[in-house]
Design a protein around this motif. Structure first.
Motif, mmCIF file in Angstrom:
data_model
loop_
_atom_site.group_PDB
_atom_site.id
_atom_site.type_symbol
_atom_site.label_atom_id
_atom_site.label_comp_id
_atom_site.label_asym_id
_atom_site.label_seq_id
_atom_site.Cartn_x
_atom_site.Cartn_y
_atom_site.Cartn_z
ATOM 1 N N GLU A 134 50.444 123.267 86.087
ATOM 2 C CA GLU A 134 49.828 122.983 87.470
ATOM 3 C C GLU A 134 50.712 123.775 88.611
ATOM 4 O OE1 GLU A 134 49.318 118.604 88.056
ATOM 5 O OE2 GLU A 134 50.741 118.544 86.761
ATOM 6 N N ALA A 135 51.695 124.173 88.078
ATOM 7 C CA ALA A 135 52.728 125.272 89.162
ATOM 8 C C ALA A 135 51.874 126.507 89.338
ATOM 9 C CB ALA A 135 53.976 125.139 88.702
ATOM 10 N N VAL A 136 51.142 126.851 88.078
ATOM 11 C CA VAL A 136 50.451 128.150 88.154
ATOM 12 C C VAL A 136 49.448 128.054 89.338
ATOM 13 C CG1 VAL A 136 48.812 129.635 87.092
ATOM 14 C CG2 VAL A 136 50.805 128.826 85.891
ATOM 15 N N ALA A 137 48.465 126.734 89.248
ATOM 16 C CA ALA A 137 47.732 126.605 90.356
ATOM 17 C C ALA A 137 48.252 126.398 91.719
ATOM 18 C CB ALA A 137 46.922 125.446 89.988
ATOM 19 N N GLU A 138 49.435 125.863 91.831
ATOM 20 C CA GLU A 138 49.912 125.653 92.998
ATOM 21 C C GLU A 138 50.518 126.827 93.751
ATOM 22 O OE1 GLU A 138 53.104 122.491 92.435
ATOM 23 O OE2 GLU A 138 51.719 121.349 91.482
ATOM 24 N N ILE A 139 51.029 127.884 92.967
ATOM 25 C CA ILE A 139 51.392 129.281 93.328
ATOM 26 C C ILE A 139 50.161 130.031 93.929
ATOM 27 C CG2 ILE A 139 52.051 131.204 92.605
ATOM 28 C CD1 ILE A 139 54.177 130.146 90.977
ATOM 29 N N ILE A 140 49.097 129.901 93.224
ATOM 30 C CA ILE A 140 48.053 130.600 93.691
ATOM 31 C C ILE A 140 47.409 129.915 94.878
ATOM 32 C CG2 ILE A 140 45.460 131.056 93.141
ATOM 33 C CD1 ILE A 140 46.217 130.910 90.245
ATOM 34 N N ARG A 149 57.897 128.492 97.271
ATOM 35 C CA ARG A 149 59.185 128.099 96.349
ATOM 36 C C ARG A 149 59.269 127.165 95.527
ATOM 37 N NH1 ARG A 149 63.180 125.736 96.554
ATOM 38 N NH2 ARG A 149 62.906 124.340 98.240
ATOM 39 N N LEU A 150 58.724 126.074 96.212
ATOM 40 C CA LEU A 150 58.656 124.733 95.346
ATOM 41 C C LEU A 150 57.804 124.875 94.327
ATOM 42 C CD1 LEU A 150 58.053 122.406 98.503
ATOM 43 C CD2 LEU A 150 60.101 122.366 97.154
ATOM 44 N N LYS A 218 55.799 117.299 100.747
ATOM 45 C CA LYS A 218 54.408 117.057 100.818
ATOM 46 C C LYS A 218 53.743 117.827 102.041
ATOM 47 C CE LYS A 218 52.362 113.371 102.388
ATOM 48 N NZ LYS A 218 51.758 112.052 102.421
ATOM 49 N N PRO A 219 54.279 118.154 103.068
ATOM 50 C CA PRO A 219 53.581 119.190 104.287
ATOM 51 C C PRO A 219 53.574 120.572 103.894
ATOM 52 C CG PRO A 219 55.198 117.366 105.197
ATOM 53 C CD PRO A 219 55.519 117.379 103.617
ATOM 54 N N TRP A 220 54.733 121.024 103.189
ATOM 55 C CA TRP A 220 54.791 122.317 102.795
ATOM 56 C C TRP A 220 53.859 122.564 101.526
ATOM 57 C CZ3 TRP A 220 56.913 125.348 106.161
ATOM 58 C CH2 TRP A 220 58.074 124.605 107.025
ATOM 59 N N GLN A 221 53.504 121.616 100.903
ATOM 60 C CA GLN A 221 52.900 121.828 99.384
ATOM 61 C C GLN A 221 51.475 121.751 99.530
ATOM 62 O OE1 GLN A 221 54.771 118.753 97.004
ATOM 63 N NE2 GLN A 221 55.291 120.347 95.494
ATOM 64 N N GLU A 222 51.061 120.667 100.633
ATOM 65 C CA GLU A 222 49.540 120.397 100.688
ATOM 66 C C GLU A 222 49.124 120.676 102.236
ATOM 67 O OE1 GLU A 222 49.207 116.335 99.904
ATOM 68 O OE2 GLU A 222 50.105 116.160 97.957
ATOM 69 N N GLY A 223 50.057 121.019 103.028
ATOM 70 C CA GLY A 223 49.600 121.047 104.547
ATOM 71 C C GLY A 223 49.651 119.659 105.025
ATOM 72 N N ILE A 447 63.819 119.819 93.707
ATOM 73 C CA ILE A 447 62.589 119.887 92.763
ATOM 74 C C ILE A 447 61.619 118.976 93.408
ATOM 75 C CG2 ILE A 447 61.828 119.710 90.307
ATOM 76 C CD1 ILE A 447 65.016 120.102 89.660
ATOM 77 N N ALA A 448 60.212 119.340 93.666
ATOM 78 C CA ALA A 448 59.494 118.302 94.108
ATOM 79 C C ALA A 448 58.311 118.072 93.528
ATOM 80 C CB ALA A 448 59.119 118.630 95.673
#
Length: 514
Positions: A134-140, A149-150, A218-223, A447-448
Motif C-alpha cells: 500500500e505504501a508504494v501506491a501512497e508514494i506515487i 515521508r510518511l 490524515k491531512p498530509w496523507q489524504e489532503g 509511523i502513521a
C-alpha cells in the motif's frame, strides 16, 4: 491471474518524457530481454544488476530493424522487485515508441500486466508485506512532501514491524490464557486477572496510539476537505477565487450562480487541501421535507435534525418550493458539510448589518442559522465577508467569536488591496485554517497508518474492549476468541490473514506498470 505467466508493462508515466521504462517479470524475462536486445559490446555477457548499452531489435515481416538505442538490466530471482526474474528496458520516452516496443514484446508469448500486478507479485512472493505494498501506491499519489515521508517509512517496513510487535503481545496473552484451559491445575503459570487487565490495557493503548497517529497525519496523507458554505450571494465563489489566486468560480451580482459544487486542489501554507465551493443555502426546510432525492444523502434521523435546526430562521425563508436543480445542489452542499475536515461559513456582512444593525446578539442569531447545520464537533471558521461595505470593530468581532465558539475573520474576498476598515487577509485565513487542521504534537518520526489500516486497528481495539467486559464473567476458552479476532484484524494490515477481497481492491487502485 496466473502468477506463472510472464508479464510486461510500461512502468513510467502515460505522457511522453525524456526516458521511458518497460518492465518484464516472470520465468521468460531473461529470454525476452536477450531476444530484443542487441548489445554494442561484441564481448557482451549479461551480468545481473548491470546496465548494458545497446539497441532494441524489432522484427517486422522477417526483417530485423533497430527501433531505438536502449539500456537493459536484468535482475535474477529472488533479488528483484517482484521476487521473480525481472528485466527492464530503458528507452527514450516517446509514447508511440514505448507502446510499439511493448506490443512487440507481448507478441513474443507473454501478456500485459494488470494494474498493480508487479507489486502484487512482490507481496505474494514474500518480498514485502501488504502495508508496504500500500505504501508504494501512497508514494506515487502522495499529495505533499510530508505525505511522501510518511509513506516512505511504511515502505521500509516500519508499520509492519509495529503490527507484528502488537500481534506478539496478543499471542503472549493468548498463550497464558490458554494455560487455564489446557492445564487448569498449573495455577502458577495461568494469567491472573490483574495481570491480564494490565497487559490488555497496554495493548489497547499501543493500538490507540497508532489510530491517533492516523488522525494527526490524515491531512498530509489524504489532503483536507475544506468546504465553503453559506447563503446565496454571500461571496463564497469570490473567496474561492481569492484562495486559489485565479478566477475559477463564476462571480456575478445574481444570487445562486453556483448550482453544483466546484472542487479544486490547492494548498494552505503547504498543507494539501481540496477546496470546495458549494451552492448557496436557502429554503432548506422545504427541500428536506419535499425533495425526494434527500434520502440519497441523509438518513431519516439526520434529516429531522437539520429541519429542526433551521425551522423559522433565515434558511427557511418563506419555505416555498424550489426548482429541482438548485435543490439537488443544496443537498450536495449539505452532504459535503457533513464530510468536511473544516467548514468556512461565509456571511454577507453588508446584508446582515442592513437587517440587524450593530446589535451583536441579533447578528449572531442570524449567523446561527448556518452554524446549526454543522455536525457536532466539526471544525469551522466564520468569514464576515464584504467587510469593506460592512466593517466591524475588534470588540464586535470578539463578541461574535465568543458566541459562535469559533474564529470570526473579517475580510473582503473581492478586494485586491487591504484597507483599514477590516482586520484580516486571505493569508490570515490560510494560517488560521492550517493551525486548526494540523495537530502540532505530531512527532517527526511517527509511523502513521492509512484509512484502511486505521479502520482495522479500530476493530481490533473494539474486540479488546469487549474482552475487558467478558473476562470476569465468561470462561477463558470463550474470551480467547476475542484475542484471536483482534490478532486477525491486525493480520489484515500486513496480509498475514485471508484478505482476498481487500487484497484485490487494494491493487486495483494501482496504475498499470506498478
Amino acid at each position: 491471474m496466473n502468477q506463472k505467466d510472464t508479464i510486461a508493462a510500461i512502468a513510467t508515466g502515460a505522457s511522453a518524457g525524456g526516458l521511458g521504462v518497460i518492465r518484464i517479470s516472470g520465468q521468460k524475462a531473461k529470454e525476452i530481454l536477450l531476444t530484443v536486445f542487441r548489445p554494442k559490446n561484441e564481448h557482451f555477457q549479461l551480468k545481473p544488476r548491470y546496465m548494458h548499452y545497446g539497441s532494441f531489435l524489432f522484427n517486422e515481416n522477417g526483417q530485423e530493424q533497430i527501433l531505438d538505442e536502449i539500456l537493459a538490466v536484468y535482475f535474477p530471482a529472488p533479488h528483484s522487485y517482484t521476487g521473480e526474474d525481472v528485466a527492464e528496458i530503458h528507452a527514450h520516452g516517446s509514447t508511440i515508441l514505448l507502446h510499439t516496443m511493448l506490443e512487440y514484446i507481448l507478441s513474443l508469448g507473454i501478456r500485459q500486466a494488470e494494474a498493480g500486478e508487479f507489486t502484487k507479485r512482490a507481496f505474494l512472493n514474500g518480498r514485502i508485506d501488504l502495508s508496504q505494498a500500500e505504501a508504494v501506491a501512497e508514494i506515487i499519489s502522495a499529495p505533499s512532501v510530508e505525505g511522501l515521508r510518511l509513506a516512505s517509512a511504511k515502505l521500509h517496513g516500519q508499520l509492519g514491524q509495529r503490527i507484528e510487535e502488537l500481534r506478539s503481545q496478543i499471542e503472549y496473552i493468548r498463550r497464558r490464557l490458554c494455560l487455564a484451559i489446557d492445564f487448569p491445575e498449573e495455577e502458577g503459570e495461568c494469567l491472573p486477572h490483574e495481570e491480564f487487565h494490565a497487559l490488555t490495557t497496554k495493548l489497547q493503548n499501543d493500538i490507540k496510539a497508532l489510530i491517533n497517529a492516523y488522525e494527526r497525519a490524515k491531512p498530509w496523507q489524504e489532503g483536507a476537505l475544506v468546504v465553503l458554505a453559506g447563503q446565496v450571494n454571500a461571496g463564497k465563489s469570490s473567496l474561492m477565487n481569492a484562495l486559489l489566486g485565479r478566477e475559477r468560480a463564476i462571480v456575478t451580482e445574481q444570487a445562486g450562480t453556483t448550482r453544483d459544487y466546484l472542487e479544486e486542489t490547492t494548498s494552505l501554507k503547504g498543507l494539501p487541501v481540496r477546496l470546495t465551493d458549494t451552492a448557496g443555502l436557502r429554503e432548506i426546510a422545504w427541500i428536506m421535507e419535499h425533495y425526494p432525492n434527500t434520502s440519497n444523502y441523509f438518513d431519516e434521523e439526520r434529516t429531522k435534525e437539520i429541519i429542526a435546526s433551521i425551522r423559522n430562521n433565515a434558511l427557511s425563508g418563506q419555505n416555498t418550493p424550489i426548482n429541482p436543480i438548485e435543490a439537488e445542489g443544496i443537498c450536495r452542499s449539505l452532504a459535503l458539510i457533513e464530510q468536511a475536515d473544516i467548514v468556512f461559513l461565509v456571511f454577507d456582512g453588508k446584508a446582515i448589518l442592513e437587517q440587524c444593525g450593530k446589535n451583536t446578539d441579533a447578528i449572531f442569531t442570524h449567523m446561527q442559522a448556518e452554524l446549526s447545520l454543522l455536525p457536532a464537533q466539526s471544525k469551522k471558521l466564520c468569514i464576515w465577508n464584504k467587510a469593506d461595505l460592512a466593517p466591524l470593530t475588534q470588540e464586535e468581532i470578539a463578541a461574535l467569536e465568543e458566541k459562535a465558539a469559533c474564529p470570526v475573520l473579517c475580510l473582503a474576498a473581492r478586494e485586491k488591496q487591504q484597507g483599514t476598515y477590516f482586520h484580516h487577509t486571505i493569508d490570515d485565513l490560510a494560517q488560521k485554517a492550517y493551525a486548526m487542521l494540523v495537530i502540532s504534537d505530531r512527532q517527526q518520526n511517527e509511523i502513521a497508518p492509512n484509512r484502511r489500516q486505521a479502520g482495522l486497528l479500530q476493530k481490533a481495539c473494539e474486540e479488546l474492549n469487549i474482552l475487558h467486559t467478558e473476562i470476569d464473567i465468561l470462561p477463558p476458552d470463550i474470551t480467547a476468541i476475542r484475542l484471536e479476532s483482534a490478532a486477525d484484524y491486525l493480520g489484515n494490515i500486513t496480509g498475514l490473514c485471508n484478505v482476498d477481497e481487500t487484497f484485490n481492491a487494494i491493487f486495483e487502485e494501482f496504475c498499470i506498470g506498478k
